[in-house]
Design an enzyme around this catalytic site. Sequence first.
Site: not given
Length: 655
Positions: A524, A635
Amino acid sequence: MPVGGLLPLFSSPGGGGLGSGLGGGLGGGRKGSGPAAFRLTEKFVLLLVFSAFITLCFGAIFFLPDSSKLLSGVLFHSNPALQPPAEHKPGLGARAEDAAEGRVRHREEGAPGDPGAGLEDNLARIRENHERALREAKETLQKLPEEIQRDILLEKEKVAQDQLRDKDLFRGLPKVDFLPPVGVENREPADATIREKRAKIKEMMTHAWNNYKRYAWGLNELKPISKEGHSSSLFGNIKGATIVDALDTLFIMGMKTEFQEAKSWIKKYLDFNVNAEVSVFEVNIRFVGGLLSAYYLSGEEIFRKKAVELGVKLLPAFHTPSGIPWALLNMKSGIGRNWPWASGGSSILAEFGTLHLEFMHLSHLSGDPVFAEKVMKIRTVLNKLDKPEGLYPNYLNPSSGQWGQHHVSVGGLGDSFYEYLLKAWLMSDKTDLEAKKMYFDAVQAIETHLIRKSSGGLTYIAEWKGGLLEHKMGHLTCFAGGMFALGADGAPEARAQHYLELGAEIARTCHESYNRTYVKLGPEAFRFDGGVEAIATRQNEKYYILRPEVIETYMYMWRLTHDPKYRTWAWEAVEALESHCRVNGGYSGLRDVYIARESYDDVQQSFFLAETLKYLYLIFSDDDLLPLEHWIFNTEAHPFPILREQKKEIDGKEK
């Protein structure tokens, strides 16, 4: 000290004085049982109780820092736009929810970070909140009651007018001429190896879709280990996130039967009349975006109607003093608020800055300029503000229209704002020159203040907190490689090659973050400090939730350069997904990418079907499938056509 131990000192009736009192006390016999002594004792107890009560009241006034906010909330309880947000835990994590659910690109700060930095930030935030609350209370107290009542009535009238207009808008959508989409013919690649790899990616989509259909049909997402449905609080009571998010991927891959199944469910069951709070950002990019792209690809009218219906439902989020929308909106009441953790109730840059593409298309398809006006108002507010060092902080207060905490990120909380500046210009057929200028000015500031090179030669994008850099790069930030490369087309000729090279450097860094893990899928977030490069050093940053941003950059770099390494890197990701994330019930994220033993998070994110698999499929397709000269991806990887026929109209609105 117990009160009973003091009473004999003051209640001896015989004039024995202090010594007598002490003697009686030590002897164990309590003297002074007469009426006079009782009155003295009672008075003393009452005096002590009263003193304790006064002390408690004073302490409450002194130690409750939010008392001024309480006053402000009481005075403004009839005005939702001015009401401070209630205390609320936003789901699991952060882009709160983002840290565990994986998709709120802007919400990463909900998860705990460095304790020292966090304490300092919290103290600064508390001071800032207190000062703001005091100012609001003073301003409120200076108003006459009739002024407050007038403000409330004006706001109610505005909301009523907006609701009436919204109903009129939805009653009759104008007819539009559906233009056959360019570049949706799904031709097979000539190269047999590439054809085989693309077929494998389509099989992955089939596996993900069939298991969602089998175990979670109609719900938002799938838990592939538990083999049941999963719903994030981001969507409130709205259902079918995976169905809507996957629509265009099904269409592009030629999965016609599955596309028709999805369309039938949407026609019968997709309902936005729910009494629940939703994330405006997430609902916009997934649901509005998915419905718009499905319409533009198929021409099916149900998708246009549903997209406009949902757009109308989101309009009350803009009922703020500044026009900067709330992050959260109750779909039934129209009352909005912001994430409680977001810098004194601020709106988030990546959230309110990632509405432009969808809302411009809503105006185009509905014939009502209100959607375009809302997002152009956001741009007006931003252009009036001073930017620290030319940078855009992640937080903006919707009531005051001023920046919150000065934290700048091209990853979580900021990312897609910059993406949408560039794509607004491209989607307008390069007529929106204001968006172009804002984008390149922002990129120049990012290059100056955030982009750094490690001792090992890796280019990365740090985060900026009040002038100090945190040498951390998130998986979310990896989209920027594709953005820089895509923006090379609009750069001055002398800089165009520079931006292509910058995109390639970011792609290489993000590939290294994958390559340095055991499973060959990236964490992440990864860091560049203490001798560490492109590696996650904190346990809460080691997870992978099927994110698409690295593969997104590979797709743009492949399309713009045709360097074969991007197909090689993309296939490495396919093999890693198959080896470590594929399970009998679908695909699951991983809790730690650095260990051999898989620890699944048991969520098949809807964006895995919408983005990750779509970008992989496009990498192994010919360039004439959704060509970049004709399509802009939002997006969430939903393709929108460039609005060429609206050139003059858009240019006029945006000046």
